[in-house]
Design a protein around this motif. Sequence first.
Motif, PDB file in Angstrom:
ATOM      1  N   GLU A   4     -67.032 -51.617  33.684  1.00 48.89           N
ATOM      2  CA  GLU A   4     -67.821 -51.891  32.486  1.00 48.89           C
ATOM      3  C   GLU A   4     -69.093 -52.674  32.770  1.00 48.89           C
ATOM      4  O   GLU A   4     -70.111 -52.476  32.124  1.00 48.89           O
ATOM      5  N   GLU A  21     -69.438 -44.921  35.139  1.00 47.32           N
ATOM      6  CA  GLU A  21     -68.203 -45.357  34.462  1.00 47.32           C
ATOM      7  C   GLU A  21     -67.080 -45.715  35.433  1.00 47.32           C
ATOM      8  O   GLU A  21     -66.381 -46.724  35.211  1.00 47.32           O
ATOM      9  N   ARG A  68     -67.986 -46.806  26.120  1.00 48.74           N
ATOM     10  CA  ARG A  68     -67.495 -45.921  25.060  1.00 48.74           C
ATOM     11  C   ARG A  68     -66.153 -46.402  24.509  1.00 48.74           C
ATOM     12  O   ARG A  68     -65.243 -46.723  25.270  1.00 48.74           O
ATOM     13  N   LYS A  69     -66.083 -46.429  23.214  1.00 52.64           N
ATOM     14  CA  LYS A  69     -64.828 -46.740  22.520  1.00 52.64           C
ATOM     15  C   LYS A  69     -64.705 -45.767  21.351  1.00 52.64           C
ATOM     16  O   LYS A  69     -65.529 -45.838  20.420  1.00 52.64           O
ATOM     17  N   PRO A  70     -63.754 -44.832  21.390  1.00 53.20           N
ATOM     18  CA  PRO A  70     -62.775 -44.605  22.465  1.00 53.20           C
ATOM     19  C   PRO A  70     -63.438 -44.083  23.744  1.00 53.20           C
ATOM     20  O   PRO A  70     -64.610 -43.711  23.724  1.00 53.20           O
ATOM     21  N   ALA A  71     -62.686 -44.040  24.825  1.00 55.49           N
ATOM     22  CA  ALA A  71     -63.236 -43.752  26.148  1.00 55.49           C
ATOM     23  C   ALA A  71     -63.853 -42.363  26.250  1.00 55.49           C
ATOM     24  O   ALA A  71     -64.697 -42.125  27.121  1.00 55.49           O
ATOM     25  N   HIS A 121     -75.494 -46.197  18.797  1.00 53.12           N
ATOM     26  CA  HIS A 121     -74.306 -46.603  19.560  1.00 53.12           C
ATOM     27  C   HIS A 121     -74.518 -46.180  21.003  1.00 53.12           C
ATOM     28  O   HIS A 121     -75.321 -45.292  21.307  1.00 53.12           O
ATOM     29  N   ARG A 143     -65.579 -40.825  23.742  1.00 50.22           N
ATOM     30  CA  ARG A 143     -66.471 -40.663  22.597  1.00 50.22           C
ATOM     31  C   ARG A 143     -67.645 -39.756  22.933  1.00 50.22           C
ATOM     32  O   ARG A 143     -68.258 -39.862  23.995  1.00 50.22           O
TER      33      ARG A 143
END
Length: 412
Positions: A121, A117, A157-160, A153, A162
């Motif tokens: 991205e 991370e 990550r969204k939100p960061a 999923h 998650r």
Amino acid sequence: MSSYADLSRDQLAALVPELLLCGHLIDRSGMAHTIAAFGREGMTAVAIEEWQLASPIYTRRMQRALRFTGDSVETIFKGLQLDIGAPPQFMDFRFRVDDHDHGEFWLDHCGALADVEPMGEEFVVAMCHDIEDPTFDATALATNPHAQVRPVHRPPRKPADRTPVCAWTVVIDPAHVPPAVPRNAPLLANSVAAQLELAEIDAGEDGAADYSGPLLSDLRFADFSHAALRRMADEICLQQHLLTLGFMVAIRERSDADTALAIGRKQFAGIAGLTSERLRNCLGLGRDPQALATVLRLHPALNPVNYTGIEIALADGGVRLRFPHTSGARTDGAWPSMLTPEDLRPLDVLVRGVDPRFVTRLTATDQHGWTVEIDVADQPFREASEVAVTRFSTGAGFAFTDRGIPLPLTVV
């Protein structure tokens, strides 16, 4: 005879997850040099090929060894729990089995994602999309050719923050068309490592001799017998060799022989030094020659002994290693083949994971092999750049915890 035979059952129970984690960190070592040589897209292609080639072979080996062969989702999940691609806790896989053909897994923690991370991205997509899609399927296909692993999923990550960090379904359906077998698959399938015979597990010892019972939420390695743990350890060493053989096949496809060997030696050095350090710490060893001899006897790069043929002994206040000119590992082109009497750098890095003052020197060669002795220098050597690169991973300092009694996830 396994090199792990002299360890106690408790020592083996602590060592097996260490070996799984160190196997996972092979890519933290190798891929840094692959990016430098071929860029991010080239690194992605190498990672896909190495895992596609290696994981089906070693998955089936572990299934046979621990007697949990079958064609179900449960069998796939058991294999993941004993796979260097999914070391326990660092890659915190959680499982749900709905029936023979349906299940789901998710990761409550992903050490690989924690490593990637911060890189941005594009690297997250490369790992969690480009690499995982074909390689998850390759691992599942070793159990059932009609298995498919598909994301619910996954990162970015969204939100960061998650959690779980990702979730995947596994579905077995005769309508699923298996992907084509990779062109280079026979290179690994016909290797000595793939076909190596190891001692069968003695079912008469205390503890579980296999994993034929229900899928468990976690594997508590202390519940297995000494013989089962020995076999696991040797199989995990072969997993590491097979992954490296796949890595080298992919590297050679993209470079000349000298460049490929240089990258392979860097990968070897980086993971070898860090593994020595973790093995020493796991077993609470010192930094003296006797501790070094113990680490060398247990190091995955030098095992199983009937694959590498390397002999290790204490001698004259130091340690002596004997490397044969012929062995399964040398035939395959595995790690020991990357050591020569003229260039011992990966071995120097390996021994300095125990103490930075150790130094190797060639003492004899003959028609059967060559001998190296390891002594103590007056001053410590600097940490190798290859180890420093591998230490970038959060796995370098990862600590396992006792999670107590695991729960069965399937009906007994």
